[in-house]
Design a protein around this motif. Structure first.
Motif, short mmCIF file in Angstrom:
data_model
loop_
_atom_site.label_atom_id
_atom_site.label_comp_id
_atom_site.label_asym_id
_atom_site.label_seq_id
_atom_site.Cartn_x
_atom_site.Cartn_y
_atom_site.Cartn_z
N LYS A 346 0.82 -1.22 0.00
CA LYS A 346 0.00 0.00 0.00
C LYS A 346 0.85 1.26 0.00
O LYS A 346 0.39 2.33 -0.46
CB LYS A 346 -0.93 0.00 1.21
CG LYS A 346 -2.04 -1.05 1.13
CD LYS A 346 -2.99 -0.93 2.32
CE LYS A 346 -4.13 -1.93 2.21
NZ LYS A 346 -5.05 -1.82 3.37
N LYS A 383 -2.49 -11.45 4.02
CA LYS A 383 -2.40 -10.12 4.63
C LYS A 383 -1.67 -10.19 5.96
O LYS A 383 -0.77 -9.39 6.24
CB LYS A 383 -3.80 -9.55 4.83
CG LYS A 383 -3.81 -8.20 5.53
CD LYS A 383 -5.23 -7.70 5.76
CE LYS A 383 -5.24 -6.36 6.49
NZ LYS A 383 -6.63 -5.87 6.72
N GLN A 387 1.92 -8.63 7.06
CA GLN A 387 1.97 -7.72 8.21
C GLN A 387 3.03 -8.16 9.21
O GLN A 387 3.70 -7.32 9.82
CB GLN A 387 0.60 -7.67 8.89
CG GLN A 387 -0.41 -6.80 8.18
CD GLN A 387 -1.74 -6.72 8.92
OE1 GLN A 387 -2.02 -7.54 9.79
NE2 GLN A 387 -2.55 -5.74 8.57
N ASP A 392 2.19 -3.59 4.82
CA ASP A 392 0.74 -3.49 4.74
C ASP A 392 0.36 -3.67 3.28
O ASP A 392 0.73 -2.85 2.43
CB ASP A 392 0.27 -2.12 5.25
CG ASP A 392 -1.24 -2.03 5.36
OD1 ASP A 392 -1.90 -3.09 5.30
OD2 ASP A 392 -1.77 -0.90 5.49
#
Length: 438
Positions: A346, A383, A387, A392
């Motif tokens: 991201k 995900k 993490q 992210d």
């Protein structure tokens, strides 16, 4: 009238013999899972399992733990068969089987679900009151009778299972036998019968025979003039399924259910010749009548309602799979898929394709390519994995799926970040794209 129907005492020979068969089959299912390599492939080799959503806390024991787990279940199966500490053994097997069922979906099987339900029901049945070690240790437990509801709960559960299995087959690909043809194509190399299984006429016999068998077997077993003939057909049907589809203990468990349809006098003469036959029709109302009736009413409302939920969810359940599980939709379709996953950071926008071999076993890869809920769960796993590395990420999927040999279509919206959308239990997830037939 209700009191007599439920609490009239009848001979318990059928239940006693069923307990012995049931315990033996529980033992064979447990140890068979070890020796056939099922435990290794499904619970030991994978780094993690796809749980039923909401049961993420259930994960396989580390190391060789699951081998011991299944061995212990096998011991409880033997205890059930022998009637040793029956209630405790039945509760422990139910809890352990339910846990292992809910901790993995890569080997989802309606028969595993049925075994979970039956184990729970057997906890409440007085199946240890004769021909058991419990009676030998405590003769006061001995009884030659049981309340009639003990038989009816098993019969009603079977009626629900078979009825929904029959109704689910009323769709075009089953009615034109095309799905049966696809299933039989994989059996062409079977010794002696491989060529026979490729015959179109047999495909129609199996398709419509399956509908008729599932829809009529319970009523025909209940009706005395047709009972013997239905039982003979049942033997052939279940042995055929056992040989062709290799579905474990279920065919033999299904045959054991027939005990509840034949006169107890016949069961007693064949299997328990030294047991006195109970002839009185005494009605004994237990102190726990109200909670017992209420509990079973709630249970069977759930059993009737769960298989109907897909009618209230948008889309074709054969495509979306929403409402498929726990609905007795048995061996209805052949589904294949090609699915790729990629993650996008991201912050940097960097995109990376995921090599599924680094995460999933071959069986898990097949499941994570065709089942929307598993695809969503794997996106959540990716995900969390990134993490843990300090990244992210968004997770995207390109999934092409074919149902019953039809052209491949896009199952999942490739523009949706699956790591940041919810899974809806009782309504449609709009990131599951509709098939053209919807």
């Amino acid at each position: 009238m209700l009191n007599k129907a439920l609490f009239k005492h009848i001979d318990n020979s059928a239940l006693i013999v069923f307990r012995i068969c049931f315990g033996l089959l529980c033992f064979l299912e447990s140890v068979g899972a070890i020796f056939t390599g099922w435990v290794k492939r499904t619970l030991v080799e994978p780094d993690f399992t796809f749980n039923f959503i909401g049961f993420e806390f259930l994960q396989p024991l580390p190391g060789n733990g699951m081998y011991y787990y299944y061995a212990i279940m096998g011991v409880f199966g033997l205890f059930i068969m022998l009637g040793y500490r029956y209630r405790l053994s039945m509760v422990m097997f139910t809890v352990m089987w339910s846990a292992t069922y809910l901790m993995q979906k890569s080997s989802y099987n309606n028969h595993y679900y049925l075994l979970m339900l039956l184990s729970g029901l057997m906890v409440f049945l007085p199946a240890h009151k004769y021909a058991s070690l419990d009676v030998k240790l405590n003769p006061k437990l001995k009884s030659f009778s049981m309340p009639q509801w003990c038989s009816w709960v098993i019969i009603l559960q079977l009626f629900i299972v078979y009825t929904y299995a029959s109704l689910a087959k009323f769709y075009p690909d089953w009615l034109d036998a095309s799905v049966i043809k696809l299933m039989m194509t994989a059996k062409r190399d079977y010794m002696l019968v491989g060529d026979l299984l490729q015959q179109d006429c047999l495909h129609y016999v199996l398709a419509y025979g399956g509908i008729l068998f599932d829809g009529l077997i319970v009523p025909l077993l209940l009706f005395k003039p047709t009972r013997k003939y239905a039982f003979i057909v049942s033997i052939f049907f279940h042995l055929f399924n056992s040989f062709i589809f290799q579905i474990g203990i279920f065919p033999y468990l299904a045959l054991a259910f027939s005990l509840f349809f034949f006169p107890s006098s016949s069961i007693q003469k064949i299997f328990l010749r030294n047991k006195p036959y109970y002839t009185s029709e005494t009605v004994i109302i237990p102190k726990y009548k109200t909670p017992l009736i209420l509990g079973f009413v709630i249970y069977f409302i759930i059993q009737i309602g769960l298989p109907l939920r897909h009618y209230f969810i948008e889309g074709d359940v054969l495509w979306t799979e929403e409402g498929h599980r726990l609905s007795w939709r048995m061996m209805l379709r052949v589904k294949n898929g090609h699915t790729t996953y990629w993650v996008q950071n991201k912050e940097t926008g960097k995109r990376m394709n995921i090599n599924l071999d680094n995460y999933l076993s071959p069986k898990q890869k097949r499941t994570a390519s065709t089942k929307p809920d598993v695809i969503w769960q794997f996106a959540q796993y990716l995900k969390q994995d990134f993490q843990n590395r300090g990244e992210d990420v968004s997770v995207y999927v390109n999934s092409k799926v074919s149902v019953n040999g039809k052209p491949y279509k896009t199952l999942i919206d490739p523009e949706v970040d699956l790591a940041n959308v919810p899974w809806n239990v009782f309504k449609h997830c709009d990131w599951i794209l509709p098939s053209k037939e919807d």
